[in-house]
Design an enzyme around this catalytic site. Structure first.
Site, PDB file in Angstrom:
ATOM      1  CG  ASP A 100      -0.303  -0.057   2.513  1.00 32.84           C
ATOM      2  OD1 ASP A 100       0.872  -0.556   2.611  1.00 32.84           O
ATOM      3  OD2 ASP A 100      -0.871   0.476   3.391  1.00 32.84           O
ATOM      4  CD  GLU A 164       4.178   0.691   6.825  1.00 29.54           C
ATOM      5  OE1 GLU A 164       4.954   1.126   7.858  1.00 29.54           O
ATOM      6  OE2 GLU A 164       3.928   1.614   6.022  1.00 29.54           O
ATOM      7  CG  HIS A 409       5.149   9.146   3.767  1.00 28.74           C
ATOM      8  ND1 HIS A 409       4.430   8.977   5.019  1.00 28.74           N
ATOM      9  CD2 HIS A 409       5.143   7.976   3.428  1.00 28.74           C
ATOM     10  CE1 HIS A 409       4.178   7.713   5.456  1.00 28.74           C
ATOM     11  NE2 HIS A 409       4.856   7.073   4.613  1.00 28.74           N
TER      12      HIS A 409
END
EC number: 3.5.1.16
Length: 437
Positions: A100, A164, A409
């Site tokens: 993911d 996760e 991210h």
């Protein structure tokens, strides 16, 4: 034997890796994890990994790889792949490559986040660093084992996991694999969690305690400040006192230098909200939110207990709390009113300090030094709660990764192909060293 095995496994097949990664990044839009709006369908990634490995597996009869697809929610599977060794109980595992990703807004990116693009050495797209790049990399390792069939004493196991990035939907990923004892045999050898960055061993992570401090005062006209209890002032002064006590009780720990933590434990606000009102109204309540980032040498439950004690003591002795100006106050005796702080917590998690005396750590360091040219383990107070759970269950967890911390991210995420090639070389050397035991 070791050198011949390394020659057999060779180096990363760049074309095969990039081809697989292109397929995975093409699915990244559908594996964004932000419920309830975005629930990932990790089996879209599983299918590409299985397609890559099936020709070399017992599924097809074409090779030794044993593939086990384990799903607890529809469309959200985990994948366990094993290359069997000859010595029972001798094992090395690569775990944590999650399927993911965090969300991406194409309008904010300089390129399409949901398709792989290549700019020189840069492989660009959501998940290239975290963590679809690692999914592709470890798939290529297992594929090479299946193709070359080296005679190993150690079994090599890869565990690709679901869910996760967000734990709001429980019972999906590695926590269930551990609960169902599907990973128990990995305890007999080093477990390498492949989900960090910058090619160096990450030997320590932080715990996290999300907190909310609700402040209750009394709303009143700002021209009559003596009749109000200013919730914002109470929140500011109360939080200042809480922070002062936190840093007194949880100062920098001597082990933080040993592990190379970039920061000690911290407790700070990150959000502030209030119900709204005119600029000429003194607010009667507000909420300050933030987190504690805790190095693993302090106990999460003890810190939560202490924070609550601080708040209770401030409430009991609120007359002694610092004020702001001659009419600022937190008690209105004539109205029998007292300002109040109320502390609450969201789900907390503990950090982890990897075992620096373990065989797994020494093997990882040596392999890193040989491939990268130097080894400099590091620690951060970012959180990886899943590895703390594994360590508590008795696994020898070490962590590493071959993406870039600077793009983790982030918008315009990318990894470097040369770094992934070095990651493959590190994996080969880890296996080779453990064969010599």
């Amino acid at each position: 034997m070791a050198s011949s095995m390394m020659e057999s496994l060779g180096t990363l097949n760049k074309d095969s890796f990039v081809s697989l990664l292109s397929k995975l990044i093409g699915e990244s839009k559908f594996v964004q994890n932000n419920p309830p709006e975005l629930i990932p369908q990790e089996d879209r990634i599983v299918n590409h990994v299985r397609d890559s490995l099936r020709p070399y597996s017992t599924e097809s009869g074409g090779g030794p790889l044993v593939i086990n697809h384990v799903a607890y929610h529809s469309g959200r599977g985990n994948l366990i792949v094993e290359y069997p060794g000859s010595v029972p109980g001798k094992i090395v595992s690569f775990v944590g490559m999650h399927m993911d990703v965090v969300t991406a807004n194409p309008d904010e990116w300089e390129f399409d986040p949901f398709s792989l693009s290549i700019d020189g050495d840069k492989l660009r797209g959501r998940g290239t660093t975290d963590c679809l790049g690692h999914v592709a990399l470890v798939t290529e390792l297992m594929k090479r084992l299946g193709q070359t069939k080296p005679a190993l004493k150690s079994s090599v196991v890869a565990v690709f996991i679901a869910s996760e990035e967000n734990s709001s939907i429980p019972g999906v990923g590695v926590d269930m694999l551990v609960k169902d004892k599907l990973l128990d045999k990995l305890k007999s050898g080093p477990l390498f969690w492949i989900d960090t960055a910058d090619k160096q061993p990450c030997i320590g992570t932080g715990g996290m305690i999300p907190w909310k401090l609700h402040v209750t005062g009394k709303l009143f006209h700002s021209g009559l400040a003596h009749k109000a209890i200013n919730a914002m002032e109470l929140g500011m002064e109360g939080l200042k006192e809480i922070q002062s006590r936190f840093y007194r009780d949880f100062p920098p720990h001597e082990q933080e230098k040993v592990y190379g933590f970039a920061t000690p434990s911290t407790m700070k606000p990150t959000q502030w909200s209030y119900p709204g009102g005119g600029i000429n109204q003194i607010p009667g309540d507000c909420t300050v939110s933030g987190d504690v980032r805790l190095t693993p040498f302090y106990d999460v439950k003890e810190v939560m207990k202490k924070l609550q004690e601080y708040v209770d003591d401030i409430n009991t002795n609120i007359e002694k709390l610092g004020t702001r100006g001659p009419v600022s106050k937190y008690v209105l005796p004539e109205e029998n009113l007292r300002g109040r702080l109320t502390l609450s917590f969201d789900e907390a998690s503990a950090g982890v300090a990897c075992n620096l005396d373990s065989r797994g750590f020494h093997v990882l360091c040596k392999a890193t030094e040989e491939v990268v040219g130097h080894v400099k383990p590091y620690s951060i107070t970012g959180t990886l709660p899943l590895i703390r759970d594994l360590k508590d269950e008795g696994f020898d967890v070490q962590t590493s990764g071959y993406g870039l911390m600077a793009t983790y991210h982030a918008k315009n995420e990318y990894c470097l192909l040369t770094d992934m090639c070095q990651g493959f070389d590190v994996f080969v050397r880890i296996i080779s060293q453990l064969e010599q035991d």
